[in-house]
Write a protein that holds these residues in place. Structure first.
Motif, PDB file in Angstrom:
ATOM      1  N   ASP A 146      -0.648  43.831  21.420  1.00 43.28           N
ATOM      2  CA  ASP A 146      -0.910  42.650  20.518  1.00 43.28           C
ATOM      3  C   ASP A 146      -0.206  42.544  19.125  1.00 43.28           C
ATOM      4  O   ASP A 146       0.274  41.789  18.448  1.00 43.28           O
ATOM      5  N   GLU A 147      -0.260  43.895  18.695  1.00 45.65           N
ATOM      6  CA  GLU A 147      -0.186  44.107  17.146  1.00 45.65           C
ATOM      7  C   GLU A 147       1.528  43.754  16.957  1.00 45.65           C
ATOM      8  O   GLU A 147       1.904  43.420  16.209  1.00 45.65           O
ATOM      9  N   ALA A 148       2.225  44.509  17.962  1.00 46.09           N
ATOM     10  CA  ALA A 148       3.637  44.192  18.076  1.00 46.09           C
ATOM     11  C   ALA A 148       4.145  42.704  17.877  1.00 46.09           C
ATOM     12  O   ALA A 148       4.889  42.456  17.255  1.00 46.09           O
ATOM     13  N   GLU A 149       3.422  42.183  18.810  1.00 52.70           N
ATOM     14  CA  GLU A 149       3.606  40.546  18.828  1.00 52.70           C
ATOM     15  C   GLU A 149       3.458  40.069  17.465  1.00 52.70           C
ATOM     16  O   GLU A 149       4.098  39.409  16.896  1.00 52.70           O
ATOM     17  N   LEU A 150       2.437  40.262  16.796  1.00 57.73           N
ATOM     18  CA  LEU A 150       2.131  39.871  15.354  1.00 57.73           C
ATOM     19  C   LEU A 150       2.994  40.083  14.490  1.00 57.73           C
ATOM     20  O   LEU A 150       3.640  39.623  13.649  1.00 57.73           O
ATOM     21  N   LEU A 151       3.602  41.418  14.630  1.00 60.10           N
ATOM     22  CA  LEU A 151       4.670  41.964  13.790  1.00 60.10           C
ATOM     23  C   LEU A 151       5.930  41.387  13.877  1.00 60.10           C
ATOM     24  O   LEU A 151       6.979  41.362  13.069  1.00 60.10           O
ATOM     25  N   THR A 152       6.374  41.021  15.156  1.00 60.97           N
ATOM     26  CA  THR A 152       7.644  40.708  15.395  1.00 60.97           C
ATOM     27  C   THR A 152       7.837  39.330  16.067  1.00 60.97           C
ATOM     28  O   THR A 152       8.859  38.826  15.937  1.00 60.97           O
ATOM     29  N   ASP A 153       6.515  38.572  16.039  1.00 60.28           N
ATOM     30  CA  ASP A 153       7.034  37.138  16.522  1.00 60.28           C
ATOM     31  C   ASP A 153       7.515  37.225  18.074  1.00 60.28           C
ATOM     32  O   ASP A 153       8.117  36.250  18.306  1.00 60.28           O
ATOM     33  N   ARG A 154       7.231  38.067  18.768  1.00 57.69           N
ATOM     34  CA  ARG A 154       8.028  38.170  20.144  1.00 57.69           C
ATOM     35  C   ARG A 154       6.625  38.516  21.134  1.00 57.69           C
ATOM     36  O   ARG A 154       5.900  39.282  20.697  1.00 57.69           O
ATOM     37  N   THR A 155       6.827  37.936  22.227  1.00 56.05           N
ATOM     38  CA  THR A 155       5.859  38.145  23.399  1.00 56.05           C
ATOM     39  C   THR A 155       6.109  39.459  23.896  1.00 56.05           C
ATOM     40  O   THR A 155       7.203  39.793  24.302  1.00 56.05           O
ATOM     41  N   VAL A 156       5.268  40.191  23.956  1.00 55.60           N
ATOM     42  CA  VAL A 156       5.459  41.582  24.434  1.00 55.60           C
ATOM     43  C   VAL A 156       4.569  41.831  25.554  1.00 55.60           C
ATOM     44  O   VAL A 156       3.394  42.462  25.722  1.00 55.60           O
ATOM     45  N   ASP A 157       5.156  41.666  26.719  1.00 55.71           N
ATOM     46  CA  ASP A 157       4.594  41.424  28.034  1.00 55.71           C
ATOM     47  C   ASP A 157       5.238  42.274  29.253  1.00 55.71           C
ATOM     48  O   ASP A 157       4.940  42.235  30.378  1.00 55.71           O
ATOM     49  N   SER A 158       6.163  43.263  28.761  1.00 55.14           N
ATOM     50  CA  SER A 158       6.802  44.017  29.820  1.00 55.14           C
ATOM     51  C   SER A 158       7.379  45.276  28.980  1.00 55.14           C
ATOM     52  O   SER A 158       7.501  45.250  27.678  1.00 55.14           O
ATOM     53  N   VAL A 159       7.830  46.402  29.640  1.00 57.73           N
ATOM     54  CA  VAL A 159       8.436  47.291  28.936  1.00 57.73           C
ATOM     55  C   VAL A 159       9.707  46.912  28.169  1.00 57.73           C
ATOM     56  O   VAL A 159      10.138  47.432  27.079  1.00 57.73           O
ATOM     57  N   GLU A 160      10.545  46.139  28.828  1.00 55.73           N
ATOM     58  CA  GLU A 160      11.570  45.803  28.081  1.00 55.73           C
ATOM     59  C   GLU A 160      11.428  44.960  26.815  1.00 55.73           C
ATOM     60  O   GLU A 160      11.897  45.126  25.816  1.00 55.73           O
ATOM     61  N   ALA A 161      10.301  44.162  26.823  1.00 55.30           N
ATOM     62  CA  ALA A 161       9.831  43.672  25.507  1.00 55.30           C
ATOM     63  C   ALA A 161       9.418  44.396  24.686  1.00 55.30           C
ATOM     64  O   ALA A 161       9.587  44.367  23.326  1.00 55.30           O
ATOM     65  N   ALA A 162       8.697  45.666  25.130  1.00 54.34           N
ATOM     66  CA  ALA A 162       8.232  46.505  24.296  1.00 54.34           C
ATOM     67  C   ALA A 162       9.448  47.156  23.243  1.00 54.34           C
ATOM     68  O   ALA A 162       9.332  47.238  22.102  1.00 54.34           O
TER      69      ALA A 162
END
Length: 457
Positions: A146-162
């Motif tokens: 959730d915090e990574a999404e706020l920091l990057t404006d990116r959906t983080v829903d997979s290992v690749e997205a992480a």
């Protein structure tokens, strides 16, 4: 007479974070975790909170000049080896902390606390942009998804997205980012499934103008009791960095520490509960009592001369601390109990890490029933098979490629905690039986009960 002073010299770490009145997160979690790593913890409190395991009711942010004064008091007196930051709450506090750590030469772990596990927002929206200035001084940033999404404006829903979010955070100025996978299903085809948690570490390699990515995978613990997990992980990493571990070593060790702290969490409060910050210390401390308990079982078997129970290869007896996770943490007879001309005997003592097959079988049984702590092998034949019915508990049976797999298969299908687990054998292996119990006294009584049944049949 007086005694000579014998002080310990410990590494020092500093946490800059908010106070949790519930004790499971924030400064309280950080200091407990640092102590668990044999590191002297110091603190700079940014805010007090009225919170518990159910949620956050109120936040009181301290004046920034007082926050800076706390920081100065610590670094002026202590040789701080590493710093971690937690809840900073406002843009002013973030700017103050950024100014404080700007001249710090050691590693800085930034846990960008924005949203609590309960869903409560712990950081004002206007502060998010200012937060990124702190990354210029960060050795590691540890956001959840959730915090990574706020920091990057990116959906983080997979290992690749992480991994992509981690690279973005490194691009913001951090030396490295650990995107935690607890909120990610992990169903990406390359990193396991929802039964696993994958934490993704991205490290800036400035010399090659590239990044290096590593993944740390461990089984997902079936619990919602994760209050304080983010604070605990970042503090564990900071403590290890203060002990001069490399970044990769510190992250790997911190993740392993966190897995145990979550599995053996503390059932406290009306909410889901807290992670167990001191679990590794408790595990080490409990080995002495567990060793003594196994010794009492062995002594009673020798006293009763319970040779009827001994397999042809000798009898193993082991015990686990309440928090044991590996064979090295299982205590047992060094060697085996054997029948001799003078009765049942063993030639060595009881110690941890004896490496017997039974240690692995007990660990396998504890996956299904963590409360099981003691076990012993017994001979297995028709007479024993019939006498198992006299035990005060369930008998389960399983098969597998080896005895550990057989125990795992038997207990995973069991409806209730077993008193005996029968390995039905196969592929040339002889059948065997393991008696198990939650206490050493219960195991002793089951063994002696079986012995009495065999000599009176």
């Amino acid at each position: 007479m007086t005694r000579n002073h014998a002080p310990a010299s410990l590494p020092v770490a500093l946490t800059i974070a908010g106070s949790d009145s519930g004790g499971g997160a924030g400064i309280q979690a950080d200091l407990k975790t640092m102590e668990a790593h044999d590191v002297f913890g110091t603190s700079t409190i940014t805010a007090t909170t009225a919170q518990n395991t159910a949620g956050v009711d109120d936040i009181n942010v301290l004046p920034t000049d007082h926050i800076a004064a706390q920081y100065d008091a610590v670094v002026d007196d202590f040789a701080v080896g590493a710093i971690k930051t937690g809840m900073l709450a406002t843009a002013d506090v973030i700017e103050t902390v950024t100014d404080c750590v700007a001249d710090f030469a050691g590693p800085v772990v930034v846990d960008p606390v924005m949203v609590a596990a309960t869903g409560d927002r712990l950081l004002g929206e206007e502060a998010e942009a200012v937060y990124k200035d702190l990354f210029d001084h960060a050795t590691l940033v540890t956001p959840n998804a959730d915090e990574a999404e706020l920091l990057t404006d990116r959906t983080v829903d997979s290992v690749e997205a992480a991994a992509a979010a981690g690279r973005d955070i490194v691009g913001l100025g951090a030396d490295a980012a650990l995107v935690k996978g607890g909120h990610i299903d992990g169903d990406s085809g390359t990193a396991g499934d929802s039964d696993e948690v994958v934490d993704t570490l991205v490290i800036d390699e400035s010399a090659t103008d590239a990044t290096h990515t590593e993944q740390f995978t461990h089984p997902r613990i079936d619990t919602d009791a994760t209050h304080g997990s983010g604070c605990t992980l970042s503090s564990a990493i900071a403590a290890r960095l203060a002990r001069e571990e490399t970044l990769t070593e510190a992250v790997a060790g911190g993740v392993a520490f966190m897995e145990r702290a979550v599995r053996y969490g503390i059932d406290a409060g009306s909410g889901p509960g807290s992670v167990h910050h001191l679990v590794e210390m408790r595990e080490r401390a409990d080995r002495e009592a567990t060793t003594a308990a196994v010794e009492r079982v062995v002594a009673r078997l020798v006293e009763a001369n319970a040779e009827t129970l001994v397999p042809s290869g000798g009898m193993a007896v082991v015990g686990a601390t309440p928090y044991a996770e590996s064979a090295a943490e299982i205590v047992g007879v060094d060697g085996r109990l054997s029948s001799t001309r003078t009765g049942l005997r063993h030639n060595a003592g009881v110690r941890s890490g004896v490496g017997s097959d039974l240690a692995h079988q007990l660990l396998a049984a504890r996956e299904a029933f963590p409360e099981l702590r003691f076990a012993a092998t017994c001979r297995f034949d028709d007479a024993v098979e019939q006498s198992l019915d006299t035990l005060d508990g369930t008998v389960v049976r399983g098969e597998g490629d080896d005895p550990t797999a057989a125990v795992s298969n038997a207990t995973s299908e069991a409806a209730e905690r077993p008193a005996a687990i029968v390995d039905t054998g196969g592929d040339g292996r002889q059948p065997g039986v393991m008696l198990s119990a939650t206490t050493a006294a219960t195991l002793r009584e089951r063994l002696l009960s079986l012995h009495e049944a065999l000599i009176t049949e």
